[in-house]
Design an enzyme around this catalytic site. Structure first.
Site, PDB file in Angstrom:
ATOM      1  N   GLU A   1     -30.135 -27.283   2.003  1.00 28.93           N
ATOM      2  CA  GLU A   1     -30.486 -26.170   1.098  1.00 28.93           C
ATOM      3  C   GLU A   1     -29.609 -26.156  -0.152  1.00 28.93           C
ATOM      4  OE1 GLU A   1     -28.842 -22.413   1.211  1.00 28.93           O
ATOM      5  OE2 GLU A   1     -28.028 -22.580   3.251  1.00 28.93           O
TER       6      GLU A   1
ATOM      7  N   ASP B   1     -35.127 -15.326   6.233  1.00 28.78           N
ATOM      8  CA  ASP B   1     -34.898 -16.557   7.012  1.00 28.78           C
ATOM      9  C   ASP B   1     -35.456 -16.412   8.427  1.00 28.78           C
ATOM     10  OD1 ASP B   1     -33.469 -17.463   4.816  1.00 28.78           O
ATOM     11  OD2 ASP B   1     -31.503 -17.399   5.813  1.00 28.78           O
TER      12      ASP B   1
ATOM     13  N   LYS C   1     -23.091 -15.686  10.782  1.00 30.77           N
ATOM     14  CA  LYS C   1     -21.794 -15.202  10.340  1.00 30.77           C
ATOM     15  C   LYS C   1     -21.657 -13.747  10.776  1.00 30.77           C
ATOM     16  CE  LYS C   1     -20.510 -16.976   6.597  1.00 30.77           C
ATOM     17  NZ  LYS C   1     -20.529 -17.422   5.219  1.00 30.77           N
TER      18      LYS C   1
HETATM   19  N1  PSU Z   1     -25.121 -17.171   5.288  1.00 31.67           N
HETATM   20  C1  PSU Z   1     -24.021 -17.938   5.140  1.00 31.67           C
HETATM   21  N2  PSU Z   1     -23.943 -18.774   4.070  1.00 31.67           N
HETATM   22  C2  PSU Z   1     -24.943 -18.839   3.141  1.00 31.67           C
HETATM   23  C3  PSU Z   1     -26.109 -18.029   3.311  1.00 31.67           C
HETATM   24  C4  PSU Z   1     -26.151 -17.217   4.390  1.00 31.67           C
HETATM   25  O1  PSU Z   1     -23.136 -17.891   5.980  1.00 31.67           O
HETATM   26  O2  PSU Z   1     -24.830 -19.584   2.158  1.00 31.67           O
HETATM   27  C5  PSU Z   1     -27.223 -18.132   2.317  1.00 31.67           C
HETATM   28  C6  PSU Z   1     -28.335 -19.064   2.863  1.00 31.67           C
HETATM   29  O3  PSU Z   1     -28.942 -19.724   1.784  1.00 31.67           O
HETATM   30  C7  PSU Z   1     -29.308 -18.072   3.475  1.00 31.67           C
HETATM   31  C8  PSU Z   1     -29.210 -16.919   2.534  1.00 31.67           C
HETATM   32  O4  PSU Z   1     -30.630 -18.563   3.575  1.00 31.67           O
HETATM   33  O5  PSU Z   1     -27.834 -16.848   2.177  1.00 31.67           O
HETATM   34  C9  PSU Z   1     -29.667 -15.619   3.163  1.00 31.67           C
HETATM   35  O6  PSU Z   1     -29.654 -14.592   2.231  1.00 31.67           O
HETATM   36  P1  PSU Z   1     -30.272 -13.158   2.653  1.00 31.67           P
HETATM   37  O7  PSU Z   1     -29.325 -12.601   3.649  1.00 31.67           O
HETATM   38  O8  PSU Z   1     -30.287 -12.393   1.358  1.00 31.67           O
HETATM   39  O9  PSU Z   1     -31.645 -13.418   3.188  1.00 31.67           O
END
Ligand code: PSU
Ligand code: MN
Length: 312
Positions: free
Chosen positions: A28, A146, A163
């Protein structure tokens, strides 16, 4: 008929891999644009690609540049994307049409990368961390796209576990409801990104890349749509102390709430604050675990390719 080809550029290296029927692994790019600062993001992205090549697999970094979907980036493009940083648009499923229409640059999230990988018939994807159900989601309804993508798009995702900026228990419940299995690589306990332990069990313990490839093949040959998560613990030498991570995350969460950060900005904000508050320790862990995931992802891609070779 859909018109993905009309909007997509395949890099030279990736096109050669496709032509030669060589195994490939998707990567990604939100992690490049929004996950780390420049030039560390560029160095990490290059190390990750190299770790994949070292396993005899071709890396396919996915992004959007100048209104084109990029399946694989040339070195100059990777550099430009890294330098662009967070002025690129964080691009998830909903954003793809608008970033293309506007001719802009986008770092693709796990969800968007899965969509683009699946269109290119790439079945394995490695990243650091995935999105999930945020803490307090019972009020904010902040659940990452996701998770929905994992429910519908046929790509296996290797990560280091959710995380702990997320509500891990609720993330697991959501995944169960949507039919997404979480497999632990050589562990029965779900890893939590910076830490090897979370206190939660995985659904299945898998001990080899081949075992994962077999489960992928069975799932999709039965028409059971969607992805799966392979949770790969951070290598012990990079793992952080659980109590310290928890303290840092609570502080970052409190700051986000105080300033009123929400929506797509929340995850990048928390990641950046965790980096600052940990004095660089979290970045080291981040790089260590991503490289580890890239290697495992490449091994799975290789086994899946050699056993089930699905490219037409
Ligand atoms: N969690 C991490 N590192 C990241 C991301 C999430 O520990 O870099 C990034 C990934 O690209 C993931 C996105 O798909 O953040 C999710 O964002 P949101 O929570 O806004 O959907
Ligand atoms: Mn969100």
């Amino acid at each position: 008929m859909h018109e993905w080809a009309k909007w997509t550029d395949v890099s030279e290296e990736v096109q050669t891999a496709f032509d030669d029927d060589h195994p490939v692994l998707a990567l990604e790019s939100t992690i490049i644009t929004h996950g780390m600062g420049y030039p560390q993001n560029l160095e990490t992205a290059q190390l990750v690609e190299q770790a994949v090549r070292d396993e005899g697999v071709t890396p396919v970094t996915v992004a959007i540049m100048d209104g084109r979907i990029k399946v694989g980036l040339a070195h100059s493009e990777l550099k430009r994307l890294a330098a662009e940083g967070s002025s690129a648009i964080k691009t998830s499923r909903r954003d793809i049409p608008f970033v293309l229409a506007g001719g802009g640059v986008g770092g693709t999230t796990v969800a968007a990368t899965m969509i683009i990988a699946a269109e290119a018939n790439i079945r394995v994807f490695a990243t650091g961390g995935i999105g999930g159900v945020h803490r307090g989601a019972e009020d904010s309804m902040d659940v990452s796209a996701d998770l929905e993508e994992l429910a519908r798009t046929d790509v296996a995702v290797v990560c280091a576990g959710p995380k702990s900026i997320l509500d891990i228990g609720r993330t697991l419940e959501y995944l169960e409801t949507r039919g997404v299995a979480v497999a632990g690589y050589q562990t029965g306990e779900l890893p939590a990104f910076y830490c090897r332990e979370s206190g939660y069990d995985v659904d299945y313990r898998v001990n080899s890349a081949e075992e994962i490839a077999r489960a992928m093949n069975i799932k999709w040959s039965l028409g059971l749509r969607g992805g799966m998560i392979i949770a790969n613990p951070v290598p012990a030498e990079f793992a952080m102390d659980k109590g310290r991570v928890e303290e840092i995350i609570e502080q970052a969460e409190a700051e986000a709430e105080e300033i009123g950060i929400g929506g797509k900005n929340l995850t990048p904000f928390l990641l950046q604050r965790i980096g600052e508050l940990s004095g660089g320790e979290s970045q080291q862990a981040n790089v260590g675990l991503i490289l580890n995931n890239a290697s495992l992802g490449a091994q799975i891609a290789r086994d899946y390719h050699s056993l089930y070779n699905t490219r037409p």
